[in-house]
Design a protein around this motif. Sequence first.
Motif, PDB file in Angstrom:
ATOM      1  N   THR A  89     -43.240  30.139  28.223  1.00 53.80           N
ATOM      2  CA  THR A  89     -42.569  30.608  29.444  1.00 53.80           C
ATOM      3  C   THR A  89     -42.777  32.097  29.695  1.00 53.80           C
ATOM      4  O   THR A  89     -43.075  32.514  30.824  1.00 53.80           O
ATOM      5  CB  THR A  89     -41.071  30.273  29.368  1.00 53.80           C
ATOM      6  OG1 THR A  89     -40.909  28.848  29.458  1.00 53.80           O
ATOM      7  CG2 THR A  89     -40.291  30.941  30.490  1.00 53.80           C
ATOM      8  N   GLY A  94     -38.648  34.430  33.356  1.00 55.18           N
ATOM      9  CA  GLY A  94     -38.825  33.242  32.538  1.00 55.18           C
ATOM     10  C   GLY A  94     -37.638  32.946  31.642  1.00 55.18           C
ATOM     11  O   GLY A  94     -37.111  33.837  30.982  1.00 55.18           O
ATOM     12  N   TYR A  95     -37.211  31.698  31.630  1.00 55.69           N
ATOM     13  CA  TYR A  95     -36.212  31.208  30.682  1.00 55.69           C
ATOM     14  C   TYR A  95     -36.326  29.690  30.661  1.00 55.69           C
ATOM     15  O   TYR A  95     -36.861  29.079  31.582  1.00 55.69           O
ATOM     16  CB  TYR A  95     -34.789  31.634  31.073  1.00 55.69           C
ATOM     17  CG  TYR A  95     -34.327  31.102  32.412  1.00 55.69           C
ATOM     18  CD1 TYR A  95     -33.575  29.942  32.511  1.00 55.69           C
ATOM     19  CD2 TYR A  95     -34.670  31.760  33.600  1.00 55.69           C
ATOM     20  CE1 TYR A  95     -33.164  29.447  33.750  1.00 55.69           C
ATOM     21  CE2 TYR A  95     -34.261  31.280  34.827  1.00 55.69           C
ATOM     22  CZ  TYR A  95     -33.514  30.121  34.905  1.00 55.69           C
ATOM     23  OH  TYR A  95     -33.121  29.631  36.126  1.00 55.69           O
ATOM     24  N   VAL A  96     -35.833  29.061  29.596  1.00 55.41           N
ATOM     25  CA  VAL A  96     -35.911  27.602  29.472  1.00 55.41           C
ATOM     26  C   VAL A  96     -34.530  26.972  29.529  1.00 55.41           C
ATOM     27  O   VAL A  96     -34.288  26.055  30.298  1.00 55.41           O
ATOM     28  CB  VAL A  96     -36.642  27.196  28.168  1.00 55.41           C
ATOM     29  CG1 VAL A  96     -36.657  25.675  28.008  1.00 55.41           C
ATOM     30  CG2 VAL A  96     -38.066  27.741  28.168  1.00 55.41           C
ATOM     31  N   GLU A 137     -33.813  34.479  26.633  1.00 57.76           N
ATOM     32  CA  GLU A 137     -33.272  33.194  26.203  1.00 57.76           C
ATOM     33  C   GLU A 137     -31.967  33.423  25.466  1.00 57.76           C
ATOM     34  O   GLU A 137     -31.879  34.309  24.600  1.00 57.76           O
ATOM     35  CB  GLU A 137     -34.246  32.465  25.284  1.00 57.76           C
ATOM     36  CG  GLU A 137     -34.155  30.955  25.387  1.00 57.76           C
ATOM     37  CD  GLU A 137     -34.632  30.430  26.732  1.00 57.76           C
ATOM     38  OE1 GLU A 137     -33.810  29.779  27.419  1.00 57.76           O
ATOM     39  OE2 GLU A 137     -35.786  30.663  27.101  1.00 57.76           O
ATOM     40  N   GLY A 169     -38.532  37.994  30.606  1.00 59.09           N
ATOM     41  CA  GLY A 169     -38.171  36.728  29.980  1.00 59.09           C
ATOM     42  C   GLY A 169     -36.983  36.909  29.066  1.00 59.09           C
ATOM     43  O   GLY A 169     -36.826  37.948  28.428  1.00 59.09           O
ATOM     44  N   VAL A 186     -39.314  30.877  36.210  1.00 64.20           N
ATOM     45  CA  VAL A 186     -40.418  30.208  35.523  1.00 64.20           C
ATOM     46  C   VAL A 186     -39.904  29.490  34.286  1.00 64.20           C
ATOM     47  O   VAL A 186     -39.112  30.052  33.526  1.00 64.20           O
ATOM     48  CB  VAL A 186     -41.500  31.240  35.109  1.00 64.20           C
ATOM     49  CG1 VAL A 186     -42.597  30.585  34.284  1.00 64.20           C
ATOM     50  CG2 VAL A 186     -42.087  31.917  36.344  1.00 64.20           C
ATOM     51  N   ASN A 187     -40.362  28.245  34.072  1.00 60.02           N
ATOM     52  CA  ASN A 187     -40.034  27.493  32.861  1.00 60.02           C
ATOM     53  C   ASN A 187     -41.287  26.742  32.430  1.00 60.02           C
ATOM     54  O   ASN A 187     -41.744  25.843  33.132  1.00 60.02           O
ATOM     55  CB  ASN A 187     -38.888  26.520  33.129  1.00 60.02           C
ATOM     56  CG  ASN A 187     -38.541  25.662  31.925  1.00 60.02           C
ATOM     57  OD1 ASN A 187     -39.287  25.568  30.952  1.00 60.02           O
ATOM     58  ND2 ASN A 187     -37.398  25.000  31.991  1.00 60.02           N
ATOM     59  N   ASN A 188     -41.842  27.099  31.279  1.00 59.69           N
ATOM     60  CA  ASN A 188     -43.031  26.420  30.757  1.00 59.69           C
ATOM     61  C   ASN A 188     -42.914  26.252  29.246  1.00 59.69           C
ATOM     62  O   ASN A 188     -43.840  26.509  28.495  1.00 59.69           O
ATOM     63  CB  ASN A 188     -44.302  27.205  31.108  1.00 59.69           C
ATOM     64  CG  ASN A 188     -45.368  26.318  31.735  1.00 59.69           C
ATOM     65  OD1 ASN A 188     -45.189  25.115  31.880  1.00 59.69           O
ATOM     66  ND2 ASN A 188     -46.480  26.910  32.113  1.00 59.69           N
ATOM     67  N   ASN A 189     -41.721  25.805  28.833  1.00 55.06           N
ATOM     68  CA  ASN A 189     -41.433  25.610  27.421  1.00 55.06           C
ATOM     69  C   ASN A 189     -41.707  26.896  26.635  1.00 55.06           C
ATOM     70  O   ASN A 189     -41.386  27.971  27.104  1.00 55.06           O
ATOM     71  CB  ASN A 189     -42.196  24.405  26.862  1.00 55.06           C
ATOM     72  CG  ASN A 189     -41.281  23.473  26.074  1.00 55.06           C
ATOM     73  OD1 ASN A 189     -40.197  23.859  25.651  1.00 55.06           O
ATOM     74  ND2 ASN A 189     -41.713  22.246  25.888  1.00 55.06           N
ATOM     75  N   THR A 231     -46.182  32.834  30.799  1.00 47.82           N
ATOM     76  CA  THR A 231     -46.403  32.242  32.126  1.00 47.82           C
ATOM     77  C   THR A 231     -45.849  33.163  33.210  1.00 47.82           C
ATOM     78  O   THR A 231     -46.469  33.349  34.265  1.00 47.82           O
ATOM     79  CB  THR A 231     -45.754  30.854  32.211  1.00 47.82           C
ATOM     80  OG1 THR A 231     -46.357  29.988  31.245  1.00 47.82           O
ATOM     81  CG2 THR A 231     -45.943  30.248  33.600  1.00 47.82           C
ATOM     82  N   GLY A 244     -38.111  31.997  26.454  1.00 48.04           N
ATOM     83  CA  GLY A 244     -38.452  32.766  27.640  1.00 48.04           C
ATOM     84  C   GLY A 244     -38.929  34.166  27.343  1.00 48.04           C
ATOM     85  O   GLY A 244     -39.654  34.773  28.134  1.00 48.04           O
TER      86      GLY A 244
END
Length: 439
Positions: free
Chosen positions: A96, A63-65, A122, A120, A90-93, A99, A380
């Motif tokens: 994340t 996960g990361y945005v 960021e 995750g 995965v990106n879900n704000n 998620t 993330g």
Amino acid sequence: MSSAASTSLRQRRVFVVGVGMTKFMKPGGENSRDYPDMAKEAGQKALADAQIPYSAVEQACIGYVYGDSTCGQRAIYHSLGLTGIPIINVNNNCSTGSTALFVAQQLIRGGMADCVLALGFEKMEKGSVAVKFPDRTNPTDKHVDVLINKYGLSAHPLAPQMFGCAGKEHMEKYGTKVEHFAKIGWKNHKHSVNNPYSQFQDEYSLEEIMKSKKIFDFLTVLQCCPTSDGAAAAIVSSEEFVKKYGLQAKAVEIVAQEMMTDLPSTFEEKSIIKMVGFDMSKEAARRCYEKSGLTPDDVDVIELHDCFSANELLTYEALGLCPEGQGGTLVDRGDNTYGGKWVINPSGGLISKGHPLGATGDNTYRPHKFLSFSKGHPLGATGLAQCVELCWHLRGEAGKRQVPGAKVALQHNLGLGGAVVVTLYRMGFPEAARKGNSS
């Protein structure tokens, strides 16, 4: 697939068997690192905690945005291994991280894998987050419409306006006081003193919280989360995997986990409280309690999404810790800290620990061209960092932050746009855990 086989798969147990995270750091500082380095530290720590090789990992959910496509591959190729496994970005704000954990949990519970890495990270830019795609519709434009129609829009950063106005609505509807929100900031900063992974470990008086720089309305800077770089990871596995590797003493079971996205009430009821995710949080929590047979009274320790103090108070009510409108009373009773009914955000939460969504910078609304968020937590990483913290408490490994006798943990991670993930944890093999702790 037969109904019997389907039932068998649905009932597969899921465990977190290894966790690791980096310290959360101010972006662009002298100790700033790139995302592959942060991911390497978190991933290697999780593998070492589980005492398994990376070759045992069958899939990875990363996960990361803020990053280019396939950063997940680059993050682990040259730090953990090139094994050819599926890697899902995965990106879900702001939700994340959880998620990524949710996807990993589904892969295990559904029988598609026996060991999955959820990681995750960021790496944030210094200063304000710039508009990346100004030539297309912003995904939260309808959320902003709800805000405009009720309270209008000012030149302040958008995220604190959203959550600040949700707090304002709560005060108007229930008589909640500014001091209730400030007490939450005070509590989380006090908790952070004992967290070496937190970006800030400073304690403040309630007066200092209330008199610090105003960001929007009653929200001061010490009630808002800071920008952070960081990474966190969890190794998720099946029961068969736990037993194969003899991991019963440290296996934390994901008893229930639910993801919800926005409901019609988010947009139709002209409520800022509902616009910032109250109803989807409430429904995700309800489903977790129903599936697990647990209630809020069974929970000992909670990590929830305190991007702003206002959201922490709202989330008390969404999670069923108290009736709607009674969040301020819960604060006054001290039921959110050590010695109370629950210990909420023992890590210091996003307010102290960090979480790239937050408090300062230019975040002015421009139709189809506004910044979704300004500064705050490592998006993330946040949800996985919450998972790491709760696993440490359930195992009795949280050091000075340890919640005495913690047996059930609850996690809440929210992203506007929107999605929320609520998770319930407990030790999967408590007898083995007790034996392991006594040896």
